[in-house]
Design a protein around this motif. Structure first.
Motif, PDB file in Angstrom:
ATOM      1  N   THR A 169      13.810  59.443 -15.396  1.00 31.27           N
ATOM      2  CA  THR A 169      12.360  59.617 -15.252  1.00 31.27           C
ATOM      3  C   THR A 169      11.789  60.514 -16.344  1.00 31.27           C
ATOM      4  OG1 THR A 169      12.505  61.553 -13.770  1.00 31.27           O
ATOM      5  CG2 THR A 169      12.557  59.359 -12.747  1.00 31.27           C
ATOM      6  N   ARG A 170      12.653  61.318 -16.997  1.00 28.71           N
ATOM      7  CA  ARG A 170      12.204  62.202 -18.081  1.00 28.71           C
ATOM      8  C   ARG A 170      12.137  61.482 -19.426  1.00 28.71           C
ATOM      9  NH1 ARG A 170      10.436  67.391 -17.121  1.00 28.71           N
ATOM     10  NH2 ARG A 170      11.280  68.202 -15.187  1.00 28.71           N
ATOM     11  N   TRP A 171      12.720  60.283 -19.496  1.00 29.93           N
ATOM     12  CA  TRP A 171      12.745  59.544 -20.756  1.00 29.93           C
ATOM     13  C   TRP A 171      11.866  58.290 -20.742  1.00 29.93           C
ATOM     14  CZ3 TRP A 171      15.249  60.857 -25.310  1.00 29.93           C
ATOM     15  CH2 TRP A 171      16.136  61.933 -25.241  1.00 29.93           C
ATOM     16  N   TYR A 172      11.462  57.835 -19.552  1.00 23.21           N
ATOM     17  CA  TYR A 172      10.749  56.560 -19.459  1.00 23.21           C
ATOM     18  C   TYR A 172       9.449  56.681 -18.661  1.00 23.21           C
ATOM     19  CZ  TYR A 172      15.049  54.434 -21.178  1.00 23.21           C
ATOM     20  OH  TYR A 172      16.138  54.102 -21.939  1.00 23.21           O
ATOM     21  N   LYS A 173       8.501  55.799 -18.971  1.00 19.01           N
ATOM     22  CA  LYS A 173       7.230  55.740 -18.258  1.00 19.01           C
ATOM     23  C   LYS A 173       7.406  55.040 -16.913  1.00 19.01           C
ATOM     24  CE  LYS A 173       4.225  53.936 -21.136  1.00 19.01           C
ATOM     25  NZ  LYS A 173       3.460  53.450 -22.302  1.00 19.01           N
ATOM     26  N   ARG A 174       6.378  55.129 -16.071  1.00 17.89           N
ATOM     27  CA  ARG A 174       6.474  54.616 -14.708  1.00 17.89           C
ATOM     28  C   ARG A 174       6.767  53.115 -14.661  1.00 17.89           C
ATOM     29  NH1 ARG A 174       1.093  57.381 -12.277  1.00 17.89           N
ATOM     30  NH2 ARG A 174       0.411  56.804 -14.363  1.00 17.89           N
ATOM     31  N   ASP A 175       6.132  52.322 -15.547  1.00 13.06           N
ATOM     32  CA  ASP A 175       6.359  50.885 -15.498  1.00 13.06           C
ATOM     33  C   ASP A 175       7.637  50.470 -16.221  1.00 13.06           C
ATOM     34  OD1 ASP A 175       5.607  51.304 -18.099  1.00 13.06           O
ATOM     35  OD2 ASP A 175       3.970  49.848 -18.111  1.00 13.06           O
ATOM     36  N   GLU A 176       8.424  51.460 -16.662  1.00 15.80           N
ATOM     37  CA  GLU A 176       9.718  51.188 -17.292  1.00 15.80           C
ATOM     38  C   GLU A 176      10.892  51.629 -16.417  1.00 15.80           C
ATOM     39  OE1 GLU A 176       8.079  52.145 -21.857  1.00 15.80           O
ATOM     40  OE2 GLU A 176       9.239  53.628 -20.728  1.00 15.80           O
ATOM     41  N   THR A 177      10.613  52.455 -15.406  1.00 16.19           N
ATOM     42  CA  THR A 177      11.716  53.113 -14.700  1.00 16.19           C
ATOM     43  C   THR A 177      12.489  52.185 -13.773  1.00 16.19           C
ATOM     44  OG1 THR A 177      10.154  53.877 -13.010  1.00 16.19           O
ATOM     45  CG2 THR A 177      10.675  55.401 -14.792  1.00 16.19           C
ATOM     46  N   THR A 178      11.824  51.265 -13.081  1.00 15.14           N
ATOM     47  CA  THR A 178      12.548  50.426 -12.129  1.00 15.14           C
ATOM     48  C   THR A 178      13.615  49.596 -12.824  1.00 15.14           C
ATOM     49  OG1 THR A 178      10.567  50.276 -10.752  1.00 15.14           O
ATOM     50  CG2 THR A 178      12.328  48.713 -10.301  1.00 15.14           C
ATOM     51  N   THR A 179      13.264  49.025 -13.977  1.00 16.82           N
ATOM     52  CA  THR A 179      14.244  48.264 -14.743  1.00 16.82           C
ATOM     53  C   THR A 179      15.407  49.156 -15.158  1.00 16.82           C
ATOM     54  OG1 THR A 179      12.545  46.757 -15.589  1.00 16.82           O
ATOM     55  CG2 THR A 179      14.615  46.891 -16.822  1.00 16.82           C
ATOM     56  N   ARG A 180      15.095  50.376 -15.630  1.00 19.20           N
ATOM     57  CA  ARG A 180      16.172  51.285 -16.079  1.00 19.20           C
ATOM     58  C   ARG A 180      17.005  51.778 -14.903  1.00 19.20           C
ATOM     59  NH1 ARG A 180      12.332  49.692 -19.726  1.00 19.20           N
ATOM     60  NH2 ARG A 180      13.251  49.840 -21.817  1.00 19.20           N
ATOM     61  N   PHE A 181      16.385  52.011 -13.745  1.00 20.53           N
ATOM     62  CA  PHE A 181      17.171  52.370 -12.564  1.00 20.53           C
ATOM     63  C   PHE A 181      18.176  51.265 -12.259  1.00 20.53           C
ATOM     64  CE2 PHE A 181      14.743  55.739  -9.897  1.00 20.53           C
ATOM     65  CZ  PHE A 181      14.564  56.518 -11.039  1.00 20.53           C
ATOM     66  N   SER A 182      17.714  50.022 -12.312  1.00 21.25           N
ATOM     67  CA  SER A 182      18.598  48.893 -12.022  1.00 21.25           C
ATOM     68  C   SER A 182      19.697  48.765 -13.071  1.00 21.25           C
ATOM     69  CB  SER A 182      17.792  47.590 -11.951  1.00 21.25           C
ATOM     70  OG  SER A 182      16.885  47.621 -10.875  1.00 21.25           O
ATOM     71  N   VAL A 183      19.349  48.976 -14.329  1.00 18.92           N
ATOM     72  CA  VAL A 183      20.352  48.917 -15.397  1.00 18.92           C
ATOM     73  C   VAL A 183      21.360  50.051 -15.250  1.00 18.92           C
ATOM     74  CG1 VAL A 183      20.690  49.117 -17.896  1.00 18.92           C
ATOM     75  CG2 VAL A 183      18.838  47.696 -17.002  1.00 18.92           C
ATOM     76  N   TYR A 184      20.881  51.223 -14.847  1.00 17.97           N
ATOM     77  CA  TYR A 184      21.769  52.368 -14.599  1.00 17.97           C
ATOM     78  C   TYR A 184      22.837  52.012 -13.566  1.00 17.97           C
ATOM     79  CZ  TYR A 184      22.975  57.075 -12.754  1.00 17.97           C
ATOM     80  OH  TYR A 184      23.616  58.212 -12.306  1.00 17.97           O
ATOM     81  N   PHE A 185      22.435  51.291 -12.527  1.00 20.32           N
ATOM     82  CA  PHE A 185      23.375  50.895 -11.477  1.00 20.32           C
ATOM     83  C   PHE A 185      24.366  49.828 -11.945  1.00 20.32           C
ATOM     84  CE2 PHE A 185      20.733  53.272  -8.615  1.00 20.32           C
ATOM     85  CZ  PHE A 185      21.580  53.614  -7.566  1.00 20.32           C
ATOM     86  N   ILE A 186      24.158  49.279 -13.147  1.00 22.17           N
ATOM     87  CA  ILE A 186      25.144  48.356 -13.695  1.00 22.17           C
ATOM     88  C   ILE A 186      26.498  49.053 -13.830  1.00 22.17           C
ATOM     89  CG2 ILE A 186      25.849  47.198 -15.843  1.00 22.17           C
ATOM     90  CD1 ILE A 186      23.071  46.161 -16.151  1.00 22.17           C
ATOM     91  N   GLY A 187      26.483  50.366 -14.142  1.00 20.35           N
ATOM     92  CA  GLY A 187      27.744  51.098 -14.251  1.00 20.35           C
ATOM     93  C   GLY A 187      28.531  51.024 -12.960  1.00 20.35           C
ATOM     94  N   ASN A 188      27.840  51.250 -11.854  1.00 22.45           N
ATOM     95  CA  ASN A 188      28.460  51.164 -10.538  1.00 22.45           C
ATOM     96  C   ASN A 188      28.931  49.744 -10.250  1.00 22.45           C
ATOM     97  OD1 ASN A 188      29.005  51.573  -7.710  1.00 22.45           O
ATOM     98  ND2 ASN A 188      26.935  50.931  -7.257  1.00 22.45           N
ATOM     99  N   LEU A 189      28.065  48.770 -10.523  1.00 26.95           N
ATOM    100  CA  LEU A 189      28.365  47.385 -10.187  1.00 26.95           C
ATOM    101  C   LEU A 189      29.435  46.795 -11.095  1.00 26.95           C
ATOM    102  CD1 LEU A 189      24.701  46.197  -9.574  1.00 26.95           C
ATOM    103  CD2 LEU A 189      26.371  47.026  -7.902  1.00 26.95           C
ATOM    104  N   PHE A 190      29.417  47.171 -12.377  1.00 27.20           N
ATOM    105  CA  PHE A 190      30.428  46.677 -13.299  1.00 27.20           C
ATOM    106  C   PHE A 190      31.805  47.196 -12.905  1.00 27.20           C
ATOM    107  CE2 PHE A 190      32.773  46.882 -17.400  1.00 27.20           C
ATOM    108  CZ  PHE A 190      32.807  45.525 -17.657  1.00 27.20           C
ATOM    109  N   ALA A 191      31.849  48.440 -12.429  1.00 29.89           N
ATOM    110  CA  ALA A 191      33.118  48.987 -11.952  1.00 29.89           C
ATOM    111  C   ALA A 191      33.596  48.210 -10.727  1.00 29.89           C
ATOM    112  CB  ALA A 191      32.967  50.467 -11.604  1.00 29.89           C
ATOM    113  N   GLY A 192      32.653  47.919  -9.812  1.00 27.54           N
ATOM    114  CA  GLY A 192      33.024  47.145  -8.642  1.00 27.54           C
ATOM    115  C   GLY A 192      33.511  45.755  -9.001  1.00 27.54           C
ATOM    116  N   ALA A 193      32.908  45.174 -10.049  1.00 29.86           N
ATOM    117  CA  ALA A 193      33.290  43.823 -10.463  1.00 29.86           C
ATOM    118  C   ALA A 193      34.618  43.796 -11.202  1.00 29.86           C
ATOM    119  CB  ALA A 193      32.188  43.233 -11.349  1.00 29.86           C
TER     120      ALA A 193
END
Length: 477
Positions: free
Chosen positions: A157-181
């Motif tokens: 949230t300190r690096w991105y604007k409000r209309d950019e954060t949801t996409t980045r939150f989801s991309v951030y969770f790729i780390g979790n999901l890629f590990a699971g995969a």
């Protein structure tokens, strides 16, 4: 640096700000987009890599169970579940204190130190023997991991604007999901090392993945930039010029002045405001009810696949199919939510799809068709949590101050880990191998999550109707 009043009064029509000497800074839309792309390539990979290491070390015990882990260290399935609960409990206990420390010392040192700390614990799990050491290592792993996920979300949230954060939150969770995969595929290879140097396959699994995590933490400390206003690593690498750094910071402040806060501590008023904010309750209950089944699947999916009639070691690779699809659905949910600005709708849709697939799993619990049961389980894993990151972004957007946002995200992830405490006990040994009661409990929990998603949307719709009448700022939903 402009103060809050100056920031709030900036014209919405121009891309200009004033620096601390009063000189106007201007930039083009193309220049801003280029800078955001560079931030994506700098900030996102390191956070994703840390999340990848976290999930590897948190979830690899499910793979270890297919390599006679319980028998080798001498514990029962019930005792195994207790250890999983202790891991979640350790995270919950220190989630909020961890984010308060992050607020003071910054992400580079605090997040990096966390990664290194749990990496050592994860590696030394390879040498546990008996109930006591097992319980202690699970608790220590949770304590060291506490705060990492909300710390990463808050940092974004300190690096991105409000209309950019949801996409980045989801991309951030790729780390979790890629590990699971990929963890099942990695485990499939490593578990075949049983006997090398006198170690079991699960010992090699803990040791190698723990050492990898220590390396990730070291890289994070060395390379992650200190802040958007001071984009320099601890090694002295400067990633942006002074002017670029000012643009990066000021574009965020212009978009959301609440992200500016000169002090480096969270006030008691912000803590109180967060804990008494009734609007947050549906979000937290939805997270709790919806993610408890995900924790169950994370621990037991390989054994479930074995019970469908598939090979013991191959089951670790087979469960990765759903996890790979989840990466796609997770990113898609974030992108669509940002484009449509309908985060609440996407959350409710995601939970509804998961509910339908959970119902399918419960109806098939008596089926002898292993391929069909594997297919429905795989689909459920593919849609078990694409709504989770969007829900976090929804919460962050409606926080009033930076301190409140930090505490809100910490409580949000705490609710996910409390779900882990419950999820760890849903499947019991006496209910195996069909887990009739377990699947019934999961269906009830997801049904409650669906109800909470509807309540969350309804409350913002009603509040916004009132806000519109009185002329106040409306809530995001």
């Amino acid at each position: 640096m402009a103060d809050e009043k100056q920031i709030a009064n900036i014209s919405e029509s121009g891309l200009s700000q004033s620096d601390e000497e009063g000189q106007e800074i201007t930039w083009t839309e193309a220049e801003e987009k280029a800078l955001v792309r560079r931030v994506d390539l700098l900030v996102m990979p390191l956070l994703i890599l840390g999340f990848f290491a976290l999930q590897l070390d948190r979830g690899n015990i499910g793979n270890a169970m297919t390599d006679f882990f319980l028998q080798d260290i001498g514990i029962t399935q019930f005792q195994f579940n207790i250890g999983q609960q202790l891991l979640s409990a350790g995270i919950v206990l220190l989630e909020i204190p961890s984010n308060i420390i992050l607020y003071r010392v910054g992400p580079t040192i605090w997040i990096g130190a966390q990664i290194v700390a749990w990496g050592f614990v994860a590696a030394f799990q390879a040498f546990q023997k008996g109930l006591g050491p097992y319980l202690v290592t699970r608790l220590l792993l949770g304590i060291c991991e506490a705060g990492f996920i909300p710390a990463g979300l808050f940092t974004l949230t300190r690096w991105y604007k409000r209309d950019e954060t949801t996409t980045r939150f989801s991309v951030y969770f790729i780390g979790n999901l890629f590990a699971g995969a990929s963890s099942g595929l990695i485990a499939y290879g490593i578990l075949h090392m049983r006997g090398i140097c006198g170690l079991t396959g699960w010992q090699w699994l803990f040791l190698l993945e723990g050492l990898f995590t220590i390396l990730v933490g070291t890289l994070f400390i060395a390379l992650f930039p200190l802040s958007s206003s001071n984009p320099v690593s601890l090694l002295g690498i400067r990633y942006f010029s002074e002017r670029e750094a000012q643009i990066l910071q000021q574009r965020i402040l212009r978009d959301d002045p609440t992200k500016f806060q000169a002090r480096r501590n969270i006030s008691l008023a912000e803590v109180k405001a967060t804990f008494t904010n009734w609007r947050l309750f549906p979000h937290f209950f939805m997270t709790f009810f919806g993610l408890a089944p995900a924790h169950t699947m994370g621990s037991y999916a390989p054994l479930l696949v074995v019970s469908f009639g598939f090979d013991r070691l191959k089951s670790n690779a087979m469960i990765s199919i759903g996890a790979w699809v989840l990466i796609i659905t997770n990113v898609a949910w974030g992108v669509i939510a940002d484009k449509t600005k309908r985060r609440g709708l996407m959350v409710a849709l995601g939970v509804f799809i998961f509910w339908g697939l959970t119902l399918g799993n419960r109806l098939l619990v008596e089926s002898t068709n292993g391929n069909l049961r594997f297919g429905v389980l795989t689909a459920a894993m593919a849609f078990q949590a694409p709504w989770h990151a969007v829900n976090g972004s929804w919460l962050a957007l409606n926080a009033k101050t930076a301190g409140e946002r930090s505490i809100t995200l910490a409580i949000f992830i705490s609710s996910a880990n409390i779900a882990g405490i419950v999820g760890s006990q849903i499947f019991q040994a006496e209910d195996a191998p069909l887990y009739r009661t377990g699947w019934t409990v999961i269906l009830v929990l997801v049904s409650l999550a669906l109800l909470m998603s509807i309540v969350a949307n309804l409350q913002y719709w009603l509040l916004n109707r009132f806000q519109k009448r009185v002329g106040n700022e409306r809530y995001h939903y």
